[in-house]
Design a protein around this motif. Structure first.
Motif, PDB file in Angstrom:
ATOM      1  N   UNK A  82       0.837  -1.201   0.000  1.00 53.13           N
ATOM      2  CA  UNK A  82       0.000   0.000   0.000  1.00 53.13           C
ATOM      3  C   UNK A  82       0.875   1.257   0.000  1.00 53.13           C
ATOM      4  N   UNK A  83       1.949   1.230   0.782  1.00 51.30           N
ATOM      5  CA  UNK A  83       2.882   2.357   0.820  1.00 51.30           C
ATOM      6  C   UNK A  83       3.541   2.554  -0.547  1.00 51.30           C
ATOM      7  N   UNK A  84       3.906   1.448  -1.206  1.00 51.62           N
ATOM      8  CA  UNK A  84       4.523   1.519  -2.528  1.00 51.62           C
ATOM      9  C   UNK A  84       3.567   2.146  -3.534  1.00 51.62           C
ATOM     10  N   UNK A  85       2.292   1.795  -3.467  1.00 56.04           N
ATOM     11  CA  UNK A  85       1.301   2.382  -4.377  1.00 56.04           C
ATOM     12  C   UNK A  85       1.171   3.882  -4.128  1.00 56.04           C
ATOM     13  N   UNK A  86       1.093   4.272  -2.866  1.00 54.70           N
ATOM     14  CA  UNK A  86       0.993   5.706  -2.547  1.00 54.70           C
ATOM     15  C   UNK A  86       2.223   6.465  -3.045  1.00 54.70           C
ATOM     16  N   UNK A  87       3.399   5.845  -2.920  1.00 52.21           N
ATOM     17  CA  UNK A  87       4.635   6.483  -3.378  1.00 52.21           C
ATOM     18  C   UNK A  87       4.582   6.704  -4.890  1.00 52.21           C
ATOM     19  N   UNK A  88       4.177   5.671  -5.639  1.00 50.45           N
ATOM     20  CA  UNK A  88       4.104   5.798  -7.097  1.00 50.45           C
ATOM     21  C   UNK A  88       3.062   6.845  -7.497  1.00 50.45           C
ATOM     22  N   UNK A  89       1.949   6.889  -6.796  1.00 48.45           N
ATOM     23  CA  UNK A  89       0.937   7.920  -7.070  1.00 48.45           C
ATOM     24  C   UNK A  89       1.535   9.310  -6.869  1.00 48.45           C
ATOM     25  N   UNK A  90       2.202   9.499  -5.739  1.00 49.06           N
ATOM     26  CA  UNK A  90       2.776  10.810  -5.423  1.00 49.06           C
ATOM     27  C   UNK A  90       3.833  11.233  -6.444  1.00 49.06           C
ATOM     28  N   UNK A  91       4.661  10.285  -6.882  1.00 44.17           N
ATOM     29  CA  UNK A  91       5.741  10.623  -7.802  1.00 44.17           C
ATOM     30  C   UNK A  91       5.297  10.780  -9.254  1.00 44.17           C
ATOM     31  N   UNK A  92       4.304   9.996  -9.689  1.00 43.26           N
ATOM     32  CA  UNK A  92       4.063   9.916 -11.128  1.00 43.26           C
ATOM     33  C   UNK A  92       2.661  10.260 -11.621  1.00 43.26           C
ATOM     34  N   UNK A  93       1.635  10.153 -10.783  1.00 42.02           N
ATOM     35  CA  UNK A  93       0.268  10.348 -11.281  1.00 42.02           C
ATOM     36  C   UNK A  93       0.108  11.711 -11.937  1.00 42.02           C
ATOM     37  N   UNK A  94      -0.487  11.708 -13.117  1.00 37.13           N
ATOM     38  CA  UNK A  94      -0.766  12.908 -13.922  1.00 37.13           C
ATOM     39  C   UNK A  94       0.484  13.567 -14.489  1.00 37.13           C
ATOM     40  N   UNK A  95       1.606  12.868 -14.429  1.00 32.24           N
ATOM     41  CA  UNK A  95       2.846  13.420 -14.973  1.00 32.24           C
ATOM     42  C   UNK A  95       3.211  12.666 -16.257  1.00 32.24           C
ATOM     43  N   UNK A  96       3.881  13.353 -17.190  1.00 39.01           N
ATOM     44  CA  UNK A  96       4.233  12.707 -18.463  1.00 39.01           C
ATOM     45  C   UNK A  96       5.415  11.761 -18.322  1.00 39.01           C
ATOM     46  N   UNK A  97       5.288  10.603 -18.956  1.00 36.56           N
ATOM     47  CA  UNK A  97       6.355   9.611 -18.978  1.00 36.56           C
ATOM     48  C   UNK A  97       6.568   9.132 -20.414  1.00 36.56           C
ATOM     49  N   UNK A  98       7.773   8.647 -20.667  1.00 35.28           N
ATOM     50  CA  UNK A  98       8.105   8.006 -21.943  1.00 35.28           C
ATOM     51  C   UNK A  98       8.536   6.591 -21.609  1.00 35.28           C
ATOM     52  N   UNK A  99       7.946   5.604 -22.290  1.00 33.97           N
ATOM     53  CA  UNK A  99       8.179   4.200 -21.954  1.00 33.97           C
ATOM     54  C   UNK A  99       8.686   3.415 -23.161  1.00 33.97           C
ATOM     55  N   UNK A 100       9.449   2.375 -22.863  1.00 32.82           N
ATOM     56  CA  UNK A 100       9.948   1.444 -23.873  1.00 32.82           C
ATOM     57  C   UNK A 100       9.637   0.027 -23.409  1.00 32.82           C
ATOM     58  N   UNK A 101       8.959  -0.723 -24.257  1.00 31.19           N
ATOM     59  CA  UNK A 101       8.629  -2.115 -23.939  1.00 31.19           C
ATOM     60  C   UNK A 101       9.911  -2.953 -23.940  1.00 31.19           C
ATOM     61  N   UNK A 102      10.012  -3.851 -22.961  1.00 28.96           N
ATOM     62  CA  UNK A 102      11.179  -4.741 -22.856  1.00 28.96           C
ATOM     63  C   UNK A 102      10.697  -6.161 -22.593  1.00 28.96           C
ATOM     64  N   UNK A 103      11.600  -7.099 -22.744  1.00 30.84           N
ATOM     65  CA  UNK A 103      11.278  -8.483 -22.414  1.00 30.84           C
ATOM     66  C   UNK A 103      11.450  -8.693 -20.913  1.00 30.84           C
ATOM     67  N   UNK A 104      10.491  -9.386 -20.316  1.00 28.05           N
ATOM     68  CA  UNK A 104      10.568  -9.718 -18.903  1.00 28.05           C
ATOM     69  C   UNK A 104      11.484 -10.912 -18.679  1.00 28.05           C
ATOM     70  N   UNK A 105      11.551 -11.348 -17.433  1.00 27.04           N
ATOM     71  CA  UNK A 105      12.408 -12.494 -17.084  1.00 27.04           C
ATOM     72  C   UNK A 105      12.037 -13.758 -17.854  1.00 27.04           C
TER      73      UNK A 105
END
Length: 140
Positions: A82-105
């Motif tokens: 729950x703390x991790x979710x709140x942290x990600x919300x605080x840092x990133x919600x409504x902010x612009x990001x650029x993403x690149x798809x990668x292969x997982x494990x």
């Protein structure tokens, strides 16, 4: 005539203790299916400490569901999750990001109906930002 009075605290306790149904992430856009595919937009929704939706508009049909490749958050059902979710919300919600798809494990780009991707905010990886903000990894 007999009257029963139910204290408000009892009613509140019933709502708080009742099981809740988990809602599916609202992201509905087709997922990039090849490693190296790029996409960008604002973080529109955060599902957990390492899962989010990225979209260019407010329409969920344009939101791509992402599992961060560079951060493994604790499970949402835990206090740390729950703390991790709140942290990600605080840092990133409504902010612009650029993403690149990668292969997982497992060698796949799409896992559990989410694209595995590295996302950058202001040129920095979201995983690095989460760790710099005190985020601890610990998911499965």
């Amino acid at each position: 005539m007999l009257r029963f009075v139910i204290p408000a605290s009892l009613i509140l306790a019933c709502f708080l203790l009742a099981p809740t149904t988990a809602l599916a992430d609202p992201c509905e856009a087709p997922l990039p299916s090849r490693a190296g595919a790029t996409f960008s937009g604002s973080v529109r929704y955060v599902g957990d400490g390492d899962g989010l939706c990225v979209g260019r508009s407010s329409d969920p049909a344009t939101w791509i569901e992402v599992r961060l490749a560079d951060f493994n958050a604790p499970e949402l059902g835990s206090r740390a999750g729950q703390e991790a979710r709140r942290r990600l919300i605080r840092l990133a919600l409504d902010r612009p990001v650029a993403c690149t798809a990668v292969r997982g494990r497992n060698g796949r780009v799409i896992v559990h109906d989410r694209v595995i991707a590295r996302c950058r905010l202001n040129g920095r990886g979201l995983g690095d930002l989460l760790r710099a903000d005190g985020g601890r990894e610990g998911g499965r």
